[in-house]
Design a protein around this motif. Structure first.
Motif, PDB file in Angstrom:
ATOM      1  N   LEU A 689       0.833  -1.203   0.000  1.00 48.66           N
ATOM      2  CA  LEU A 689       0.000   0.000   0.000  1.00 48.66           C
ATOM      3  C   LEU A 689       0.873   1.261   0.000  1.00 48.66           C
ATOM      4  CD1 LEU A 689      -2.751   1.478   0.410  1.00 48.66           C
ATOM      5  CD2 LEU A 689      -2.305   1.306   2.858  1.00 48.66           C
ATOM      6  N   LEU A 690       1.918   1.268   0.840  1.00 46.04           N
ATOM      7  CA  LEU A 690       2.784   2.454   0.912  1.00 46.04           C
ATOM      8  C   LEU A 690       3.493   2.714  -0.417  1.00 46.04           C
ATOM      9  CD1 LEU A 690       4.345   1.912   4.458  1.00 46.04           C
ATOM     10  CD2 LEU A 690       2.592   3.574   3.812  1.00 46.04           C
ATOM     11  N   LEU A 691       3.887   1.628  -1.089  1.00 47.05           N
ATOM     12  CA  LEU A 691       4.512   1.787  -2.395  1.00 47.05           C
ATOM     13  C   LEU A 691       3.541   2.422  -3.387  1.00 47.05           C
ATOM     14  CD1 LEU A 691       6.809   1.331  -4.419  1.00 47.05           C
ATOM     15  CD2 LEU A 691       5.916  -1.008  -4.763  1.00 47.05           C
ATOM     16  N   SER A 692       2.283   1.971  -3.362  1.00 45.18           N
ATOM     17  CA  SER A 692       1.289   2.523  -4.287  1.00 45.18           C
ATOM     18  C   SER A 692       1.044   4.000  -4.001  1.00 45.18           C
ATOM     19  CB  SER A 692      -0.021   1.741  -4.206  1.00 45.18           C
ATOM     20  OG  SER A 692      -0.705   1.997  -3.004  1.00 45.18           O
ATOM     21  N   GLU A 693       1.014   4.379  -2.714  1.00 43.87           N
ATOM     22  CA  GLU A 693       0.806   5.780  -2.359  1.00 43.87           C
ATOM     23  C   GLU A 693       1.995   6.631  -2.823  1.00 43.87           C
ATOM     24  OE1 GLU A 693      -2.003   7.222  -0.584  1.00 43.87           O
ATOM     25  OE2 GLU A 693      -2.732   5.333  -1.430  1.00 43.87           O
ATOM     26  N   LYS A 694       3.201   6.097  -2.681  1.00 41.22           N
ATOM     27  CA  LYS A 694       4.411   6.817  -3.101  1.00 41.22           C
ATOM     28  C   LYS A 694       4.427   7.003  -4.619  1.00 41.22           C
ATOM     29  CE  LYS A 694       9.460   6.541  -2.694  1.00 41.22           C
ATOM     30  NZ  LYS A 694      10.600   5.699  -2.207  1.00 41.22           N
ATOM     31  N   LEU A 695       3.987   5.963  -5.327  1.00 37.76           N
ATOM     32  CA  LEU A 695       3.951   6.042  -6.787  1.00 37.76           C
ATOM     33  C   LEU A 695       2.926   7.074  -7.257  1.00 37.76           C
ATOM     34  CD1 LEU A 695       4.211   2.232  -7.614  1.00 37.76           C
ATOM     35  CD2 LEU A 695       5.900   3.989  -8.233  1.00 37.76           C
ATOM     36  N   ARG A 696       1.760   7.088  -6.634  1.00 36.53           N
ATOM     37  CA  ARG A 696       0.745   8.069  -7.003  1.00 36.53           C
ATOM     38  C   ARG A 696       1.233   9.489  -6.725  1.00 36.53           C
ATOM     39  NH1 ARG A 696      -3.006   3.935  -5.108  1.00 36.53           N
ATOM     40  NH2 ARG A 696      -4.356   3.333  -6.855  1.00 36.53           N
ATOM     41  N   ALA A 697       1.943   9.643  -5.616  1.00 38.70           N
ATOM     42  CA  ALA A 697       2.461  10.969  -5.277  1.00 38.70           C
ATOM     43  C   ALA A 697       3.532  11.430  -6.273  1.00 38.70           C
ATOM     44  CB  ALA A 697       3.035  10.952  -3.863  1.00 38.70           C
ATOM     45  N   SER A 698       4.178  10.457  -6.957  1.00 42.77           N
ATOM     46  CA  SER A 698       5.240  10.810  -7.905  1.00 42.77           C
ATOM     47  C   SER A 698       4.686  11.309  -9.236  1.00 42.77           C
ATOM     48  CB  SER A 698       6.133   9.584  -8.160  1.00 42.77           C
ATOM     49  OG  SER A 698       5.427   8.616  -8.920  1.00 42.77           O
ATOM     50  N   GLY A 699       3.373  11.115  -9.447  1.00 46.24           N
ATOM     51  CA  GLY A 699       2.748  11.639 -10.646  1.00 46.24           C
ATOM     52  C   GLY A 699       2.534  10.623 -11.747  1.00 46.24           C
ATOM     53  N   ILE A 700       2.704   9.320 -11.506  1.00 47.56           N
ATOM     54  CA  ILE A 700       2.458   8.325 -12.552  1.00 47.56           C
ATOM     55  C   ILE A 700       0.961   8.251 -12.847  1.00 47.56           C
ATOM     56  CG2 ILE A 700       4.457   6.993 -11.783  1.00 47.56           C
ATOM     57  CD1 ILE A 700       2.417   4.866 -10.816  1.00 47.56           C
ATOM     58  N   ASN A 701       0.632   7.579 -13.916  1.00 51.00           N
ATOM     59  CA  ASN A 701      -0.762   7.444 -14.329  1.00 51.00           C
ATOM     60  C   ASN A 701      -1.510   6.563 -13.326  1.00 51.00           C
ATOM     61  OD1 ASN A 701      -3.222   6.971 -15.537  1.00 51.00           O
ATOM     62  ND2 ASN A 701      -2.354   6.716 -17.599  1.00 51.00           N
ATOM     63  N   SER A 702      -2.264   7.196 -12.404  1.00 53.25           N
ATOM     64  CA  SER A 702      -2.951   6.453 -11.342  1.00 53.25           C
ATOM     65  C   SER A 702      -4.028   5.531 -11.884  1.00 53.25           C
ATOM     66  CB  SER A 702      -3.567   7.428 -10.335  1.00 53.25           C
ATOM     67  OG  SER A 702      -2.563   8.173  -9.694  1.00 53.25           O
ATOM     68  N   GLY A 703      -4.565   5.844 -13.080  1.00 54.72           N
ATOM     69  CA  GLY A 703      -5.614   5.014 -13.643  1.00 54.72           C
ATOM     70  C   GLY A 703      -5.141   3.619 -13.996  1.00 54.72           C
ATOM     71  N   LYS A 704      -3.848   3.475 -14.234  1.00 53.89           N
ATOM     72  CA  LYS A 704      -3.299   2.157 -14.577  1.00 53.89           C
ATOM     73  C   LYS A 704      -2.752   1.414 -13.363  1.00 53.89           C
ATOM     74  CE  LYS A 704      -2.086   3.497 -19.308  1.00 53.89           C
ATOM     75  NZ  LYS A 704      -0.989   3.570 -20.311  1.00 53.89           N
ATOM     76  N   LEU A 705      -2.811   2.051 -12.191  1.00 53.84           N
ATOM     77  CA  LEU A 705      -2.295   1.448 -10.953  1.00 53.84           C
ATOM     78  C   LEU A 705      -3.478   0.940 -10.123  1.00 53.84           C
ATOM     79  CD1 LEU A 705       0.224   1.003  -9.114  1.00 53.84           C
ATOM     80  CD2 LEU A 705      -0.325   3.209  -8.073  1.00 53.84           C
ATOM     81  N   GLN A 706      -3.459  -0.337  -9.839  1.00 56.81           N
ATOM     82  CA  GLN A 706      -4.573  -0.914  -9.089  1.00 56.81           C
ATOM     83  C   GLN A 706      -4.053  -1.757  -7.926  1.00 56.81           C
ATOM     84  OE1 GLN A 706      -6.948  -3.119 -11.958  1.00 56.81           O
ATOM     85  NE2 GLN A 706      -8.394  -1.415 -12.101  1.00 56.81           N
ATOM     86  N   LEU A 707      -4.799  -1.724  -6.827  1.00 61.47           N
ATOM     87  CA  LEU A 707      -4.497  -2.574  -5.665  1.00 61.47           C
ATOM     88  C   LEU A 707      -5.384  -3.813  -5.731  1.00 61.47           C
ATOM     89  CD1 LEU A 707      -4.261  -0.022  -2.714  1.00 61.47           C
ATOM     90  CD2 LEU A 707      -2.394  -1.352  -3.680  1.00 61.47           C
ATOM     91  N   HIS A 708      -4.795  -4.970  -5.462  1.00 61.66           N
ATOM     92  CA  HIS A 708      -5.538  -6.232  -5.477  1.00 61.66           C
ATOM     93  C   HIS A 708      -5.582  -6.799  -4.059  1.00 61.66           C
ATOM     94  CE1 HIS A 708      -5.673  -6.609  -9.937  1.00 61.66           C
ATOM     95  NE2 HIS A 708      -4.588  -5.835  -9.837  1.00 61.66           N
ATOM     96  N   MET A 709      -6.803  -6.836  -3.498  1.00 55.58           N
ATOM     97  CA  MET A 709      -7.015  -7.295  -2.119  1.00 55.58           C
ATOM     98  C   MET A 709      -7.196  -8.810  -2.100  1.00 55.58           C
ATOM     99  SD  MET A 709      -7.473  -4.240  -0.490  1.00 55.58           S
ATOM    100  CE  MET A 709      -8.684  -4.364   0.820  1.00 55.58           C
ATOM    101  N   TYR A 710      -7.172  -9.358  -0.884  1.00 57.29           N
ATOM    102  CA  TYR A 710      -7.423 -10.786  -0.731  1.00 57.29           C
ATOM    103  C   TYR A 710      -8.043 -11.029   0.638  1.00 57.29           C
ATOM    104  CZ  TYR A 710      -6.833 -15.784  -1.516  1.00 57.29           C
ATOM    105  OH  TYR A 710      -7.075 -17.119  -1.725  1.00 57.29           O
ATOM    106  N   MET A 711      -8.811 -12.120   0.738  1.00 55.83           N
ATOM    107  CA  MET A 711      -9.437 -12.492   2.012  1.00 55.83           C
ATOM    108  C   MET A 711      -8.630 -13.589   2.685  1.00 55.83           C
ATOM    109  SD  MET A 711     -13.474 -12.551   0.909  1.00 55.83           S
ATOM    110  CE  MET A 711     -14.058 -12.792   2.577  1.00 55.83           C
ATOM    111  N   THR A 712      -8.817 -13.720   3.998  1.00 53.65           N
ATOM    112  CA  THR A 712      -8.172 -14.685   4.893  1.00 53.65           C
ATOM    113  C   THR A 712      -6.696 -14.357   5.082  1.00 53.65           C
ATOM    114  OG1 THR A 712      -7.337 -16.427   3.420  1.00 53.65           O
ATOM    115  CG2 THR A 712      -9.676 -16.469   3.945  1.00 53.65           C
ATOM    116  N   GLY A 713      -6.075 -15.026   6.032  1.00 53.01           N
ATOM    117  CA  GLY A 713      -4.697 -14.725   6.398  1.00 53.01           C
ATOM    118  C   GLY A 713      -3.646 -15.350   5.513  1.00 53.01           C
TER     119      GLY A 713
END
Length: 772
Positions: A689-713
């Motif tokens: 998550l922190l990497l994605s936030e840093k990348l968005r702050a750098s000005g890259i195309n946020s529309g092509k950056l997606q986070l993929h969640m998952y359930m269970t441990g």
């Protein structure tokens, strides 16, 4: 019931009735229900009734089955009310007559018939001739094995119910030796099982009679049944003395019929009888089971039994008290306990009957409990907290009476304040054993009070031995002991403590007291400052004031020194989880509680110290965050720094929202931000998550950056070991490997479109993505 009921009515046994009349159950009556299976209430009624049959026929008290009435015409009795009891009596007589070889009696039972169904009628005729082996455990199977018992009989609910009842009768009477004696008791002039018989006349149509009477008729209530049995029990001698007269018994019971009935009617109207029954049941229950708890009866033995009491009908509950409770060997003289409970109930109701409103005048501003509201709620509907509070207050009133003089009122208000603080801050968690233990503590405290005096109450609380408390109550009791000591010490302390208790709804101020310790003593000036800080941060419910920014507060709190073993002193563990922590629902009151001995609230103490004399809380919280020393947050505390430096609380995780709960594992290196409250919910790994936030702050195309969640441990795909939580960008997937090393290197991994995986450290992966 007007003139339709004859003025003359008599006690009658089933044997006398069937000698005089045929008994025909009319078509409009419902099926016989006392043998219905998979119905706990019916089972209770059935078992109790047959047990009462057994007791009455074996030398117990005479059993009166209340009113049975109906239409008499041409030597045929058609019951309007009493079908169920008559059928049970028919089955009892059939069984006893069969066992004793009384064939003449069996033949006479042929005058009993069911008209609800043809199969029911034929069954009553057929069983006269059934031959049974009474050494076997089961009657039902033997009857079902007869040649005439066809499929139609098996589908008749009345017949199935009769067979069940016969088996219960058999299991109850099976080991008796002298059935001739029992038979003679049933057919004798002094039969121990009777009912009040009311023949009714002058209706042109028996169906019309049935409909009209069922629209107007009223059965005896459970409480009326209980009172009738109590009046003829040994408890009257135990309560009123061995020389009690019949007149004295009538006077005692008449209180419930008149004076006490008016007391309950004024509050419950037509449901007053049920409310009286519930009041008596629950008070006896609470006395008995709190004594059982105190006597060492294992919790597992009584926790379920405690819950059953309010579900008992009048007959079953009387059997409970007649037997002296559940028969726990550890409880000494149980009938004396129950008799004493009945005496308490009588005196309390006498006291309450003298007052139009039960509320006792206040001498402390705060609203603790309303005696009127407590009494005006049906006792069977009370929560465990309400039950314990009622018991503690009513025990005091029972001992010292309704307070009227100023010193008495002041003393009672201090007792009520103590009870409120204890009950509000004890987690009963739906466990009857904890409420029983709590009632024991309160009862023993009241017993130890010599007089209704404020100082004596405070001294008693101060001197109370914590080892005699319960595990659940001791946390708050320790606080109450300290407060009692300080209130006795000075009026200044009393004023401060009462003001703080009045401000915070739950009355729990142990955190203010612990923050105000100077050596072994409490410092009054420090208490005042801490109370002032607390009011700037928290409202009376211990939620943050609207003017205080919750994110700033939580980040600043995380920056405070953590003295807990798991380095999670700023967070609350979520229910049903060993690895999930958070500020979920922002329940800060739990961080201020006494429950863990105060360890978890130490972080709050450090925050209070930094906010002392603060004129702008949000500005000072910002200053705390900005001045954080990054080098302090290493090892198990390293996960906190990103939350302090970055405003992560409540952020969006892709299409989900972070619920301010985190999963911590592997020495706090495995950090998952949850979109729910347990690890079973969707989650995202912190470093990804922190990497994605840093990348968005750098000005890259946020529309092509997606986070993929998952359930269970689960962390990794079992096929190739790639993280299940990752970010995707231009066809590449980036995840983070979690280890239990405190200084990991090259833990980011990148998977290309051909599923080739390579590893990078933090800076390398950032530069790699920027160049894509």
């Amino acid at each position: 019931m007007n003139d339709q009921i004859n003025e003359t009515n008599s006690n009658k046994s089933f044997w006398k009735l069937i000698n005089e009349y045929e008994i025909k159950i009319p078509q409009l009556q419902r099926d016989y229900a006392q043998g219905r299976q998979n119905d706990a209430a019916i089972e209770q009624i059935r078992d109790a009734l047959i047990a009462e049959f057994y007791d009455a026929l074996n030398g117990g008290n005479k059993l009166v089955l209340n009113f049975i009435y109906g239409d008499v015409r041409d030597d045929v009795f058609t019951p309007i009310d009493g079908q169920q009891r008559l059928t049970s009596l028919f089955l009892l007589h059939w069984y006893i007559f069969k066992r004793s070889g009384f064939n003449e009696g069996v033949e006479l039972l042929g005058k009993f018939s069911y008209l609800t169904r043809d199969t029911s009628r034929r069954f009553c005729e057929r069983i006269k001739d059934v031959e049974l082996d009474f050494t076997k455990d089961n009657i039902k199977e033997q009857i079902e094995d007869t040649f005439w018992f066809s499929g139609n009989f098996k589908s008749d609910p009345t017949i199935q119910s009769m067979l069940v009842v016969l088996d219960v009768i058999h299991s109850t009477f099976i080991n008796l030796d002298d059935f001739e004696f029992i038979k003679n008791a049933l057919i004798g002039d002094e039969c121990p099982i009777i009912f009040l018989w009311l023949p009714m006349e002058d209706f042109n149509n028996s169906d019309d009679l049935y409909i009209k009477m069922n629209a107007r008729g009223k059965l005896l209530t459970d409480f009326e049944i209980f009172k009738a049995k109590l009046q003829n029990s040994q408890y009257m001698e135990m309560i009123l003395g061995e020389d009690v007269s019949a007149h004295d018994k009538v006077v005692y019971i008449s209180n419930y019929n008149n004076r006490f009935a008016e007391l309950f009617y004024s509050r419950f109207q037509n449901k007053f009888d049920d409310a009286m029954m519930a009041f008596v049941q629950t008070y006896i229950r609470d006395d008995y089971y709190s004594k059982a708890s105190e006597s060492g009866v294992p919790q597992k033995d009584y926790r379920d039994e405690y819950k059953k009491i309010v579900k008992m009908n009048g007959s079953v509950f009387f059997r409970f008290i007649a037997a002296g409770g559940n028969g726990y060997s550890q409880v000494v003289k149980p009938k004396q306990i129950i008799a004493h409970s009945l005496m308490k109930i009588n005196l309390l109701l006498e006291i309450f009957s003298e007052h139009e409103s039960l509320d006792i005048r206040k001498t402390i501003n705060k609203n603790y409990y309303s005696e009127e509201k407590i009494f005006s709620k049906n006792s069977s509907d009370m929560t465990f907290e309400e039950t314990v509070a009622r018991y503690a207050l009513f025990e005091y009133i029972y001992k010292f009476g309704y307070p009227t003089l100023e010193p008495e009122v002041e003393a009672y208000n201090n007792w009520k304040r103590f009870v409120y603080n204890m009950v509000r801050n004890t987690d009963f968690g739906g466990r009857p054993e904890d409420s029983c233990e709590a009632m024991t503590v309160f009862r023993n405290l009241v017993d130890a009070l010599g007089s209704p005096a404020k100082k004596e109450i405070l001294q008693l609380i101060e001197s109370f031995d914590l080892s005699k408390s319960t595990a659940e109550m001791k946390h708050q009791l320790r606080e109450e002991k300290d407060k009692a000591k300080l209130i006795i010490k000075s009026e200044a302390w009393e004023c401060l403590i009462i003001n703080a208790e009045e401000y915070f709804t739950d009355g729990q101020i142990g955190f203010l007291m612990s923050f105000s310790l100077k050596g072994d003593d409490f410092d009054i000036a420090m208490f005042e400052k801490n109370f002032d800080t607390a009011k700037k941060l928290f409202n009376p419910s211990k939620n943050l004031n609207e003017s205080c920014n919750s994110s700033l507060f939580e980040r600043a709190l995380l920056a405070m020194k953590d003295e807990t073993k798991g380095h999670t002193g700023h967070l609350l563990k979520q229910k049903n989880s060993t690895t999930t922590w958070g500020f979920y629902q922002r329940d800060y009151g739990k961080l201020l509680s006494n429950r863990d001995g105060g360890i978890k609230r130490n972080a709050m103490h450090y925050l209070f110290e930094k906010l002392e004399d603060s004129s702008n809380v949000n500005s000072d919280l910002n200053t705390i965050i900005d001045s954080v020393d990054d080098t302090v947050f290493v090892g198990k505390d390293a996960w906190k720094l990103p939350f302090i430096k970055n405003d992560l609380f409540g952020i969006l995780l892709g299409r989900f929202k972070f619920r301010n709960c985190i999963h911590l594992n592997n020495e706090n290196q495995e950090i998952l931000l949850l979109a729910g409250t347990t690890v079973r919910s969707y989650s995202m790994e912190l470093n990804t998550l922190l990497l994605s936030e840093k990348l968005r702050a750098s000005g890259i195309n946020s529309g092509k950056l997606q986070l993929h969640m998952y359930m269970t441990g689960e962390l990794y795909d079992p096929k190739d070991g790639f993280p299940l939580r990752y970010l995707s960008y231009k066809g590449y997937k980036v995840g983070y490997y979690i280890t239990n090393r405190l200084e990991p290197t090259k833990l980011f991994c990148l998977k290309d479109s051909r599923d080739n995986i390579s590893q990078y450290d933090d800076n390398e992966i950032f530069d790699k993505i920027l160049k894509m």
